[in-house]
Write an enzyme that holds these catalytic residues in place. Structure first.
Site, mmCIF file in Angstrom:
data_model
loop_
_atom_site.group_PDB
_atom_site.id
_atom_site.type_symbol
_atom_site.label_atom_id
_atom_site.label_comp_id
_atom_site.label_asym_id
_atom_site.label_seq_id
_atom_site.Cartn_x
_atom_site.Cartn_y
_atom_site.Cartn_z
ATOM 1 N N HIS A 109 27.507 101.896 44.134
ATOM 2 C CA HIS A 109 28.505 102.189 45.169
ATOM 3 C C HIS A 109 29.274 100.912 45.543
ATOM 4 O O HIS A 109 30.503 100.914 45.620
ATOM 5 C CB HIS A 109 27.790 102.777 46.390
ATOM 6 C CG HIS A 109 28.668 102.979 47.582
ATOM 7 N ND1 HIS A 109 29.166 104.215 47.948
ATOM 8 C CD2 HIS A 109 29.154 102.092 48.493
ATOM 9 C CE1 HIS A 109 29.911 104.071 49.034
ATOM 10 N NE2 HIS A 109 29.916 102.797 49.390
ATOM 11 N N GLU A 110 28.546 99.831 45.742
ATOM 12 C CA GLU A 110 29.200 98.571 46.136
ATOM 13 C C GLU A 110 30.076 98.028 45.007
ATOM 14 O O GLU A 110 31.195 97.560 45.248
ATOM 15 C CB GLU A 110 28.142 97.539 46.540
ATOM 16 C CG GLU A 110 27.408 97.875 47.825
ATOM 17 C CD GLU A 110 28.357 98.143 48.977
ATOM 18 O OE1 GLU A 110 29.366 97.435 49.109
ATOM 19 O OE2 GLU A 110 28.091 99.080 49.755
HETATM 20 ZN ZN LIG Z 1 31.075 101.813 50.802
#
Ligand SMILES: [Zn+2]
Length: 274
Positions: A144-145
């Site tokens: 996600h990051e």
């Molecule tokens: Zn985020």
């Protein structure tokens, strides 16, 4: 609102470049189909450069406090996961092989993880330990990051702030200095202020695909968010959730993407390690 920028010759050149850069799309759509035009007003190189200043400063401070972890089982674990995810980033864009990817592990009871522009990953031990994260769950968060960095959401948010004249130190930000002030201002927009729901959804989708292609179980994205929600019931709100609003909608969206990513997970080659 743009007219105010024209009063400054330096800023005018930024606006000119924005005409060339507007409507960029930073990534290929992938199996999850993220395909939104993005408004960009500042170059990737400039954002990456300022982010690197801020990242180095963060690491230096951690080193001085003796909390920068550069070896050991947790670091090795993160390194393995990041290597596998980074290998798959080429699905979404061509230039990531040239990125100077870095990984920092900071020993602090903080529930947070970030990936600054240009591939500068930070994880806090608190996130891993307090939520007792599995490798699949670490991959979900890291994916996600990394997706935020691939989509250049930080650069996009900075561009929006510049268009609204919210960034006061535009001359510094646009390449006429590398002061800590400018770098910190950039970091503020990129890492501290909450992402939009739209950016969050994009990062969820791309992160899910990155994890699945790296042979991490995409279902872990759901279990990790459930853990996060549970963590917010405590006394303190985790840092991660202050920039990553959570909720049932997010879990529903992730569930809806499973049919697109599960075949990738099941067909991804077995990874021995590294
Ligand atoms: Zn985020």
């Amino acid at each position: 609102m743009l007219y105010r920028l024209f009063s400054n010759r330096i800023a005018a050149s930024v606006v000119l470049s924005s005409l060339l850069l507007a409507c960029a799309n930073t990534t290929r759509s992938g199996a999850v189909g993220i395909n939104r035009s993005q408004f960009m007003m500042i170059s990737s190189a400039e954002v990456d450069r300022l982010s690197a200043v801020s990242y180095n400063e963060q690491n230096q401070k951690a080193k001085e406090k003796n909390i920068l972890v550069t070896s050991g089982p947790t670091y090795d674990r993160l390194k393995t996961i990041s290597n596998r995810l980074i290998q798959q980033t080429g699905v979404f864009r061509d230039d990531t092989r040239q990125w100077n990817w870095q990984l920092s592990l900071i020993n602090a009871p903080i529930l947070n993880a970030t990936c600054a522009p240009g591939g500068k990953i930070t994880f806090y031990t608190g996130l891993i330990d307090q939520l007792n994260l599995t490798d699949d769950e670490i991959a979900a968060i890291m994916g996600h990051e990394i997706a935020h960095a691939l989509r250049e959401h930080g650069r996009e948010r900075l561009s929006q702030a510049m268009a609204q004249n919210l960034v006061t130190n535009i001359a510094a930000v646009s390449g006429y200095g590398s002061s800590a002030n400018a770098a910190n201002q950039v970091a503020q927009y990129i890492l501290v202020l909450p992402n939009s729901r739209q950016n969050e959804s994009e990062a969820d989708a791309i992160g899910l695909e990155l994890a699945a292609r790296s042979r991490y179980n995409p279902q872990a994205a759901i279990s990790v968010w459930k853990k996060m929600i549970k963590a917010t019931n405590g006394k303190t709100s985790p840092e991660f959730l202050s920039t990553h609003p959570s909720g049932e909608t997010r879990i529903e969206q992730l569930s809806a993407l499973m049919p697109a990513v599960e075949p990738l997970y099941l067909s991804s080659p077995r990874v021995t390690s590294k």
